[in-house]
Structure formats: structure tokens, C-alpha cells
Design an enzyme around this catalytic site. Structure first.
Site, PDB file in Angstrom:
ATOM      1  N   ALA A   1       0.604  -1.292  -0.252  1.00 54.35           N
ATOM      2  CA  ALA A   1       0.021   0.048   0.035  1.00 54.35           C
ATOM      3  C   ALA A   1       0.951   1.242   0.138  1.00 54.35           C
ATOM      4  O   ALA A   1       0.409   2.240   0.778  1.00 54.35           O
ATOM      5  CB  ALA A   1      -0.900   0.183   1.138  1.00 54.35           C
TER       6      ALA A   1
ATOM      7  N   GLY B   1       1.057   0.968  -5.165  1.00 59.16           N
ATOM      8  CA  GLY B   1       0.105   0.299  -4.800  1.00 59.16           C
ATOM      9  C   GLY B   1      -1.160   0.976  -4.721  1.00 59.16           C
ATOM     10  O   GLY B   1      -2.302   0.681  -5.250  1.00 59.16           O
TER      11      GLY B   1
ATOM     12  N   ASN C   1      -1.047  -5.092   3.398  1.00 56.33           N
ATOM     13  CA  ASN C   1       0.181  -4.377   3.586  1.00 56.33           C
ATOM     14  C   ASN C   1       0.710  -4.620   4.714  1.00 56.33           C
ATOM     15  O   ASN C   1       0.267  -5.696   5.825  1.00 56.33           O
ATOM     16  CB  ASN C   1      -0.127  -2.862   3.675  1.00 56.33           C
ATOM     17  CG  ASN C   1       1.128  -2.132   3.587  1.00 56.33           C
ATOM     18  OD1 ASN C   1       1.980  -1.983   2.483  1.00 56.33           O
ATOM     19  ND2 ASN C   1       1.713  -1.348   4.628  1.00 56.33           N
TER      20      ASN C   1
ATOM     21  N   TYR D   1      -2.670 -10.114   4.885  1.00 58.35           N
ATOM     22  CA  TYR D   1      -2.850 -10.719   3.585  1.00 58.35           C
ATOM     23  C   TYR D   1      -4.179 -11.486   3.385  1.00 58.35           C
ATOM     24  O   TYR D   1      -4.408 -12.125   2.498  1.00 58.35           O
ATOM     25  CB  TYR D   1      -1.753 -11.797   4.017  1.00 58.35           C
ATOM     26  CG  TYR D   1      -0.205 -11.570   3.269  1.00 58.35           C
ATOM     27  CD1 TYR D   1       0.087 -11.439   2.126  1.00 58.35           C
ATOM     28  CD2 TYR D   1       0.633 -11.493   4.454  1.00 58.35           C
ATOM     29  CE1 TYR D   1       1.147 -10.898   1.768  1.00 58.35           C
ATOM     30  CE2 TYR D   1       2.010 -11.101   4.207  1.00 58.35           C
ATOM     31  CZ  TYR D   1       2.297 -10.798   3.049  1.00 58.35           C
ATOM     32  OH  TYR D   1       3.579 -10.348   2.403  1.00 58.35           O
TER      33      TYR D   1
ATOM     34  N   ALA E   1      11.320  -2.603  -1.936  1.00 59.43           N
ATOM     35  CA  ALA E   1      12.207  -1.485  -1.410  1.00 59.43           C
ATOM     36  C   ALA E   1      11.896  -0.582  -2.971  1.00 59.43           C
ATOM     37  O   ALA E   1      12.055  -1.024  -3.983  1.00 59.43           O
ATOM     38  CB  ALA E   1      13.594  -1.861  -1.469  1.00 59.43           C
TER      39      ALA E   1
ATOM     40  N   ARG F   1      17.372  -0.018 -11.623  1.00 64.16           N
ATOM     41  CA  ARG F   1      16.330  -1.140 -11.254  1.00 64.16           C
ATOM     42  C   ARG F   1      17.149  -2.465 -10.622  1.00 64.16           C
ATOM     43  O   ARG F   1      16.624  -3.096  -9.822  1.00 64.16           O
ATOM     44  CB  ARG F   1      15.485  -1.509 -12.236  1.00 64.16           C
ATOM     45  CG  ARG F   1      14.560   0.163 -12.763  1.00 64.16           C
ATOM     46  CD  ARG F   1      13.643  -0.313 -13.946  1.00 64.16           C
ATOM     47  NE  ARG F   1      12.660   0.801 -14.131  1.00 64.16           N
ATOM     48  CZ  ARG F   1      13.040   1.539 -14.954  1.00 64.16           C
ATOM     49  NH1 ARG F   1      14.268   1.498 -15.709  1.00 64.16           N
ATOM     50  NH2 ARG F   1      12.117   2.641 -15.166  1.00 64.16           N
TER      51      ARG F   1
ATOM     52  N   ASN G   1      14.735  -7.270  -3.134  1.00 66.41           N
ATOM     53  CA  ASN G   1      13.390  -7.325  -3.483  1.00 66.41           C
ATOM     54  C   ASN G   1      13.120  -8.729  -3.844  1.00 66.41           C
ATOM     55  O   ASN G   1      11.889  -9.151  -3.897  1.00 66.41           O
ATOM     56  CB  ASN G   1      13.044  -6.420  -4.788  1.00 66.41           C
ATOM     57  CG  ASN G   1      12.711  -4.993  -4.004  1.00 66.41           C
ATOM     58  OD1 ASN G   1      12.495  -4.698  -2.982  1.00 66.41           O
ATOM     59  ND2 ASN G   1      12.705  -4.009  -5.067  1.00 66.41           N
TER      60      ASN G   1
ATOM     61  N   SER H   1       4.830  -6.336 -15.160  1.00 66.01           N
ATOM     62  CA  SER H   1       4.338  -5.302 -15.992  1.00 66.01           C
ATOM     63  C   SER H   1       5.212  -4.971 -17.101  1.00 66.01           C
ATOM     64  O   SER H   1       4.955  -3.958 -17.965  1.00 66.01           O
ATOM     65  CB  SER H   1       4.163  -4.007 -14.900  1.00 66.01           C
ATOM     66  OG  SER H   1       5.328  -3.921 -14.302  1.00 66.01           O
TER      67      SER H   1
ATOM     68  N   ASP I   1       6.958   1.669 -20.555  1.00 63.25           N
ATOM     69  CA  ASP I   1       8.030   2.133 -21.355  1.00 63.25           C
ATOM     70  C   ASP I   1       7.604   2.362 -22.743  1.00 63.25           C
ATOM     71  O   ASP I   1       7.665   3.203 -23.365  1.00 63.25           O
ATOM     72  CB  ASP I   1       9.066   1.196 -21.464  1.00 63.25           C
ATOM     73  CG  ASP I   1       9.711   0.871 -20.172  1.00 63.25           C
ATOM     74  OD1 ASP I   1      10.618   1.343 -19.800  1.00 63.25           O
ATOM     75  OD2 ASP I   1       9.029   0.091 -19.411  1.00 63.25           O
TER      76      ASP I   1
ATOM     77  N   ARG J   1       5.543   5.549 -22.844  1.00 62.72           N
ATOM     78  CA  ARG J   1       6.218   6.588 -22.982  1.00 62.72           C
ATOM     79  C   ARG J   1       7.016   6.826 -24.495  1.00 62.72           C
ATOM     80  O   ARG J   1       6.969   7.941 -24.819  1.00 62.72           O
ATOM     81  CB  ARG J   1       7.472   6.480 -22.071  1.00 62.72           C
ATOM     82  CG  ARG J   1       7.085   6.345 -20.629  1.00 62.72           C
ATOM     83  CD  ARG J   1       7.978   6.163 -19.514  1.00 62.72           C
ATOM     84  NE  ARG J   1       7.983   6.352 -18.351  1.00 62.72           N
ATOM     85  CZ  ARG J   1       8.550   5.541 -17.235  1.00 62.72           C
ATOM     86  NH1 ARG J   1       9.389   4.617 -17.494  1.00 62.72           N
ATOM     87  NH2 ARG J   1       8.126   6.009 -15.914  1.00 62.72           N
TER      88      ARG J   1
ATOM     89  N   HIS K   1      12.830  -4.056 -18.776  1.00 60.90           N
ATOM     90  CA  HIS K   1      12.098  -2.804 -18.232  1.00 60.90           C
ATOM     91  C   HIS K   1      13.248  -2.289 -17.357  1.00 60.90           C
ATOM     92  O   HIS K   1      13.496  -2.465 -16.287  1.00 60.90           O
ATOM     93  CB  HIS K   1      11.192  -3.146 -17.245  1.00 60.90           C
ATOM     94  CG  HIS K   1      10.647  -1.687 -16.469  1.00 60.90           C
ATOM     95  ND1 HIS K   1      10.108  -0.492 -17.234  1.00 60.90           N
ATOM     96  CD2 HIS K   1      10.505  -1.530 -15.131  1.00 60.90           C
ATOM     97  CE1 HIS K   1       9.686   0.285 -16.491  1.00 60.90           C
ATOM     98  NE2 HIS K   1      10.031  -0.128 -15.173  1.00 60.90           N
TER      99      HIS K   1
ATOM    100  N   THR L   1       8.019   7.135  -9.109  1.00 63.35           N
ATOM    101  CA  THR L   1       7.180   7.218 -10.222  1.00 63.35           C
ATOM    102  C   THR L   1       6.185   6.241  -9.719  1.00 63.35           C
ATOM    103  O   THR L   1       6.130   5.235  -9.214  1.00 63.35           O
ATOM    104  CB  THR L   1       7.671   6.827 -11.623  1.00 63.35           C
ATOM    105  OG1 THR L   1       8.129   5.263 -11.238  1.00 63.35           O
ATOM    106  CG2 THR L   1       9.074   7.373 -11.927  1.00 63.35           C
TER     107      THR L   1
END
Length: 328
Positions: free
Chosen positions: A14, A18, A38, A68, A83, A91, A98, A146, A151, A154, A178, A233
């Protein structure tokens, strides 16, 4: 095939991404139920309450937040927890921490929704899509990143602005990672069916190598510029993931550049990266194959290598993809 009836989307995380996704989903209206899960359940509850106060102005939707348990019986589960990318980070800098977060989330989700469509948004998204696929044991068609959907948007935006045409009439794709090794498919780019090179000549506008370099750099570095100015972003990716979810819940068979497991595409295998794919109720339903320029193929293989190297760094070696020339 009928459209899904329940249409529940559970968002894990969240934070900014999110909640931006929940907001976009609420306005666009493809889901009948949106839940936020969360680590700090109070945060998810507060965000859900805030969103719920605007329900008078959107399609009927249930919004809830918590832990959950919010993932119970979801059609689609979206992973945004992790993170955030900081200024100066790529990235791929995020990969180790992560990946561990993703591995902890997967069993929590599957204990409550045994066969959802998983959408991975957390970066580095291609690496984490592969991790989610391997850790979940779900069919590859039901684990989607995703990828380069944002991209690609964009890219279309930048081309539309340059040529002064509606972005929706620009058909151009970014494939691969990505991230910094992403590949613009200039050989397939067109405006209302007219190849970009030809369109530029007809309009008397620049379409040379410097123009292409500038457009590609603008797309590739967009996130870095946004992060430098406002730390993160989230609005764009919220809308991009909403588009993926809409294609699933409404069974639209939309062509989107999502990240998914690749099997022998120009010799690339056993890695998740973005290619144009048909997305519908069952997740990824088909891969859209097209002949690419030789330079694009080489760059795509290099992009696959970047992702594969990152996977090896966290113990997911997989099979080597083949750099030998492939037909097609």
C-alpha cells in the site's frame, strides 16, 4: 469465453505504486472489488478508507484494506511491495532485497488464492517475475510482469509529441528489459499504419539516427528524471497496470508488452522479459512474433543477458540462452 464474474483484484503493498494502482482501478472500473494488503495493515486500512470516500462518484466497487487476508479468493493479485528505487540506483540494484521480499510474499498469497493471475510490478520487474514464477509453481501464462507496458506508453507519447499526432494513433513498442537495456522496435513503429520513417518524410520531419537516439534516451531515462524531481514514479505505472488488469478481467485479448517467460524467441529461453503478447482472461494467451531487424535482435539478446546475469547473482541460473543466430 465469459468475462470473470467476481472481478476481485488484491494489491500487495500500500505504498505509492499500490495506492496509485488502486486509484486508477477505482476510476477505470474493471474490478468489482479492490483490496490492499500491507505489512502494516493500518496503512492499508487508511488508504482503503480514503478511496472509499469517493465511491459515490465511480462505478459500484468494494474497497478494503488489511493484511494478507485481503488476498482471499482474488482473481488477480498484484505485487507492488518492495524497496523503492532511489536516486542514483538502477532497477537492477534492487534485485537481492526485493527477491527476498517476493519469496516471502508468494506463499502468503497462494495460501489464500491458490490459482490467481499474478502480476509483478516491483522492480527489477523482469527478475522478480521469474522469481515469482519459480516460487509459485503457477503456469507461466498466469505469472505476468508489468514489463515495458509503461515504457511502450512513454515511447508512443514521445513520438506523438514529436509528430504532433494523438498518442493513441502511434503504434510502437519497447521490448526486452524494463530498464537500461530496453529495446525500441523502430522496424515495427508506425503511425496509423504508416512506418515512422515514411511518415516523417511525408511530413518533412527529422527521422534520422540522432532523432532515434534522442527518442530512445528520453524513454530510457524518463524514470530517473522523475525520481530525481519527486522521489518516485507511480501515476504512470498505476495506469499501465490498470490496463493489464482491464485486459484480463474483461477478456479483451489485448496486445501488451508484458514480461513473461520466453521460450526460444530468436534463441532466447528461460528468462522473463517483455515482448508483445495477447493478454486475456487466462493471462498470456499468445506471443505476437514478428521479424525484427538484425540490430534489434542483437540488442534483445544483450537485454536477455543482463536479466540472466542478475538472476544468476541470486541463485536462479536457469538454462543459458543461445546467442547463435536464429531464423525467423
Amino acid at each position: 469465453m465469459p468475462v470473470r464474474k467476481q472481478q476481485k483484484v488484491a494489491i500487495v503493498g500500500a505504498g505509492r505504486v499500490g495506492t496509485a494502482l488502486a486509484y486508477a482501478l477505482l476510476i477505470k472500473g474493471p474490478a468489482r472489488e479492490i483490496t490492499l494488503a500491507n505489512r502494516t495493515s493500518e496503512r492499508a486500512q487508511a488508504e482503503a478508507m480514503d478511496l472509499s470516500h469517493g465511491l459515490s462518484y465511480v462505478s459500484p466497487t468494494r474497497v478494503a484494506g488489511g493484511g494478507y487476508e485481503m488476498c482471499d479468493n482474488a482473481d488477480v493479485v498484484v505485487l507492488t511491495a518492495g524497496a523503492a528505487q532511489k536516486e542514483g540506483e538502477t532497477r537492477l540494484d534492487l534485485v537481492r532485497k526485493n527477491a527476498e521480499i517476493t519469496k516471502k510474499i508468494i506463499p502468503e498469497v497462494l495460501s489464500r488464492s491458490p490459482s490467481p493471475i499474478l502480476i509483478v510490478v516491483t522492480n527489477p520487474v523482469d527478475v522478480l517475475t521469474y522469481v515469482a514464477l519459480k516460487e509459485s509453481g503457477l503456469p507461466a501464462s498466469r505469472v505476468i510482469g508489468s514489463g515495458t507496458v509503461l515504457d511502450t506508453a512513454r515511447f508512443s507519447y514521445s513520438l506523438g509529441r514529436h509528430f504532433e499526432v494523438d498518442t493513441r494513433n502511434v503504434h510502437a513498442y519497447i521490448v526486452g528489459e524494463h530498464g537500461d537495456s530496453e529495446v525500441p522496435l523502430w522496424s515495427r513503429a508506425n503511425i496509423a499504419g504508416v512506418p515512422v520513417d515514411e511518415y516523417g518524410r511525408l511530413r518533412g520531419m527529422d527521422v534520422g539516427p540522432e532523432f532515434r537516439r534522442k527518442m530512445a534516451d528520453e524513454v530510457r531515462t524518463a524514470a530517473y528524471h522523475i525520481i530525481e524531481r519527486k522521489e518516485a514514479t507511480y501515476w504512470g505505472i498505476g495506469l499501465a497496470v490498470t490496463r493489464i488488469i482491464e485486459a484480463i478481467l474483461k477478456n479483451q485479448h489485448s496486445v501488451l508488452t508484458v514480461s513473461a517467460l520466453v521460450r526460444d524467441y530468436y534463441g532466447i529461453s528461460d528468462v522473463c522479459l517483455s515482448l508483445p503478447s495477447v493478454v486475456g482472461q487466462n493471462g498470456i494467451e499468445a506471443e505476437v512474433t514478428a521479424k525484427l531487424a538484425d540490430e534489434e535482435v542483437e540488442k534483445l539478446r544483450d537485454s536477455a543477458s543482463v536479466i540472466q546475469d542478475s538472476l544468476r547473482s541470486i541463485g536462479y541460473s536457469g538454462r543459458e540462452y543461445h546467442r547463435a543466430a536464429a531464423s525467423g
